[in-house]
Design an enzyme around this catalytic site. Structure first.
Site, PDB file in Angstrom:
ATOM      1  N   ARG A  56       0.845  -1.191   0.000  1.00 47.47           N
ATOM      2  CA  ARG A  56       0.000   0.000   0.000  1.00 47.47           C
ATOM      3  C   ARG A  56       0.881   1.241   0.000  1.00 47.47           C
ATOM      4  O   ARG A  56       2.092   1.149   0.140  1.00 47.47           O
ATOM      5  CB  ARG A  56      -0.948  -0.018   1.205  1.00 47.47           C
ATOM      6  N   GLY A  57       0.196   2.402  -0.121  1.00 46.21           N
ATOM      7  CA  GLY A  57       0.955   3.641  -0.280  1.00 46.21           C
ATOM      8  C   GLY A  57       1.143   3.840  -1.776  1.00 46.21           C
ATOM      9  O   GLY A  57       1.562   2.906  -2.486  1.00 46.21           O
ATOM     10  N   ALA A  58       0.810   5.047  -2.244  1.00 44.62           N
ATOM     11  CA  ALA A  58       0.714   5.256  -3.692  1.00 44.62           C
ATOM     12  C   ALA A  58       1.944   4.787  -4.497  1.00 44.62           C
ATOM     13  O   ALA A  58       1.803   3.988  -5.436  1.00 44.62           O
ATOM     14  CB  ALA A  58       0.380   6.719  -3.964  1.00 44.62           C
ATOM     15  N   ARG A  99      -7.708  -0.762  -6.849  1.00 47.36           N
ATOM     16  CA  ARG A  99      -7.999   0.400  -5.982  1.00 47.36           C
ATOM     17  C   ARG A  99      -8.144   1.638  -6.880  1.00 47.36           C
ATOM     18  O   ARG A  99      -7.380   1.792  -7.837  1.00 47.36           O
ATOM     19  CB  ARG A  99      -6.880   0.636  -4.952  1.00 47.36           C
ATOM     20  N   GLN A 215      -2.471   3.030   9.890  1.00 50.46           N
ATOM     21  CA  GLN A 215      -1.163   3.081   9.219  1.00 50.46           C
ATOM     22  C   GLN A 215      -0.153   3.906  10.011  1.00 50.46           C
ATOM     23  O   GLN A 215       1.044   3.650   9.959  1.00 50.46           O
ATOM     24  CB  GLN A 215      -1.304   3.675   7.802  1.00 50.46           C
ATOM     25  N   ASP A 256      -2.131  10.659  -2.570  1.00 48.69           N
ATOM     26  CA  ASP A 256      -2.467   9.590  -3.518  1.00 48.69           C
ATOM     27  C   ASP A 256      -2.760  10.130  -4.903  1.00 48.69           C
ATOM     28  O   ASP A 256      -2.647   9.402  -5.889  1.00 48.69           O
ATOM     29  CB  ASP A 256      -3.665   8.790  -2.990  1.00 48.69           C
ATOM     30  N   ASN A 266      -5.473  12.426   0.034  1.00 53.74           N
ATOM     31  CA  ASN A 266      -4.595  11.590   0.857  1.00 53.74           C
ATOM     32  C   ASN A 266      -5.478  10.868   1.871  1.00 53.74           C
ATOM     33  O   ASN A 266      -6.706  11.042   1.901  1.00 53.74           O
ATOM     34  CB  ASN A 266      -3.520  12.438   1.551  1.00 53.74           C
ATOM     35  N   LYS A 267      -4.872  10.055   2.686  1.00 50.11           N
ATOM     36  CA  LYS A 267      -5.590   9.229   3.668  1.00 50.11           C
ATOM     37  C   LYS A 267      -6.647  10.026   4.423  1.00 50.11           C
ATOM     38  O   LYS A 267      -6.409  11.173   4.794  1.00 50.11           O
ATOM     39  CB  LYS A 267      -4.549   8.637   4.631  1.00 50.11           C
TER      40      LYS A 267
HETATM   41  O1  MRU Z   1      -4.751   3.301   2.007  1.00 49.05           O
HETATM   42  P1  MRU Z   1      -3.266   3.500   1.970  1.00 49.05           P
HETATM   43  O2  MRU Z   1      -2.572   2.991   3.179  1.00 49.05           O
HETATM   44  O3  MRU Z   1      -2.677   2.979   0.680  1.00 49.05           O
HETATM   45  O4  MRU Z   1      -3.094   5.079   1.958  1.00 49.05           O
HETATM   46  C1  MRU Z   1      -1.802   5.608   1.881  1.00 49.05           C
HETATM   47  C2  MRU Z   1      -1.740   7.085   1.950  1.00 49.05           C
HETATM   48  O5  MRU Z   1      -2.737   7.761   2.057  1.00 49.05           O
HETATM   49  C3  MRU Z   1      -0.379   7.700   1.783  1.00 49.05           C
HETATM   50  O6  MRU Z   1      -0.277   8.893   2.507  1.00 49.05           O
HETATM   51  C4  MRU Z   1      -0.126   8.004   0.296  1.00 49.05           C
HETATM   52  O7  MRU Z   1      -0.385   6.874  -0.487  1.00 49.05           O
HETATM   53  C5  MRU Z   1       1.245   8.487   0.043  1.00 49.05           C
HETATM   54  S1  MRU Z   1       2.464   7.255   0.260  1.00 49.05           S
HETATM   55  C6  MRU Z   1       3.958   7.944  -0.113  1.00 49.05           C
END
Ligand code: MRU
Length: 367
Positions: A56-58, A99, A215, A256, A266-267
């Site tokens: 996970r994470g973009a 996703r 997270q 994201d 973002n999250k």
């Molecule tokens: O749902 P997730 O855990 O994939 O969400 C991640 C985030 O929101 C991060 O802040 C974003 O992807 C940036 S990661 C460098």
């Protein structure tokens, strides 16, 4: 305590197995208690791992998708370019459905497909090898990109730091090494600060727990604490009191997808942090590799927001269900921070200020 490099070597978010038979990831759903690597072989395993946030994470999703499509493409049994491309495209569309919000997923898959198209005069066997190399290039570039973001962010930390005082940094979710190929984005300035010799007394990072999937608690505080950074964990609803009590000098978050006007998804909870930061006069920076900037999306209104299952809110992490059964649950995974709340967007090409469309253009994005 291990060194930062020991830690980076221990926690390699995603890589291709040495024999190119699987995508090898650290299963992030098991962290921080268990560090376990798993190998993804089938298209369903890759899709599920992205959907369930095992990876996970973009940026990390982009790297996993690139490796995943290279792996799946290596097994396509086709004797012509046309047939190969047709099957490749179907696999690409399948992975893209895992996703919806992080644009890096689509960016990486499109880049892989462009590679196929650019190689149309080559044999299918050659194209398969080129795809493995392209996926590796995406991973390697991500290391340099997050390093550049870290250098720029560290420059901001140096400007904001007062002599003899620790600087308080707040972050939300995990935009760390676990979300990228190495330094993270929001955490990159902190890792660069460590490299440059900042000590535990120089900076103090406050991690929002990040409900509902934690997270911040499970991943960011785990990362930073193990790297030797002075770290405090707080529930999301404690950010305001921290800011009011002047413990926070600057906020770094990941993203994201950034729209052309600078609105940044973002999250979930990030936009609330930005609103608080504006109230308390604290600089709020979004860290965004250019692969996260989506110039085809004019404003945040058009960014698709992933909705996730109710049990993440009502049951997950609890010993027993913590809400009446049958209750309606609202569980968006992301929100959009209005560009007017953002002090600056740190990309690997430079620091952008409003008007963001002009700033992105000046840095040559989208060309
Ligand atoms: O749902 P997730 O855990 O994939 O969400 C991640 C985030 O929101 C991060 O802040 C974003 O992807 C940036 S990661 C460098």
């Amino acid at each position: 305590m291990m060194t930062v490099d020991d830690f980076f070597n221990k926690v390699i978010t995603v890589r291709m197995a040495a024999d190119k038979s699987a995508v090898d990831i650290i299963d992030q759903t098991l962290l921080p208690g268990t560090i376990r690597r798993i190998e993804l072989r089938s298209k369903e395993e890759i899709w599920e791992a992205i959907k369930q946030l095992k990876v996970r994470g973009a940026p990390a999703i982009g790297v996993a998708a690139a490796y995943g499509i290279a792996l799946l493409a290596s097994r396509i049994n086709a004797d012509s370019y046309e047939r190969f491309h047709e099957e490749f495209h179907a696999l690409k569309e399948y992975l893209a459905s895992s996703r919806p919000t992080a644009v890096n997923l689509f960016w990486a898959l499109n880049r892989m497909e462009d590679t196929v198209k650019a190689s149309h005069s080559k044999s299918v066997a050659e194209i398969k090898e080129i795809l493995f190399a392209e996926a590796e290039a995406i991973r390697e570039e991500d290391v340099q990109i997050s390093r550049n973001i870290g250098e720029i962010g560290f420059g901001l930390l140096q400007q904001l730091k007062q002599e003899g005082k620790e600087i308080g940094i707040l972050t939300h979710c995990n935009a760390g090494t676990l979300a990228t190929a190495k330094y993270g984005t929001a955490t990159a300035p902190m890792y660069i600060a460590l490299e440059k010799g900042w000590a535990g007394t120089d900076m103090h990072v406050y991690c929002d727990e990040t409900r509902p999937l934690l997270q911040g608690a499970r991943l960011t505080s785990f990362e930073l604490y193990n790297a030797g950074i002075t770290t405090t964990l707080q529930c999301d609803n404690m950010a305001s009191i921290l800011m009011k009590s002047k413990k926070i000098d600057v906020i770094f978050v990941g993203c994201d997808r950034v729209a052309q006007n600078g609105d940044a998804a973002n999250k979930i909870g990030t936009s609330g942090v930005a609103i608080l930061a504006k109230h308390y006069g604290i600089p709020f920076y979004v860290c965004a590799p250019s692969s996260t900037i989506d110039l085809a999306t004019p404003t945040g209104e058009e960014i698709p927001i992933e909705m996730r299952d109710a049990d993440e809110v009502t049951e997950m992490w609890y010993k027993e269900r913590m809400a009446p059964s049958g209750i309606e649950v609202f569980n968006p995974a992301f929100d959009v921070t209005d560009h007017s709340l953002i002090t600056g967007i740190i990309t690997e090409k430079g620091l952008c200020h409003a008007p963001y469309d002009k700033a992105f253009e000046a840095l040559g994005m989208g060309r």
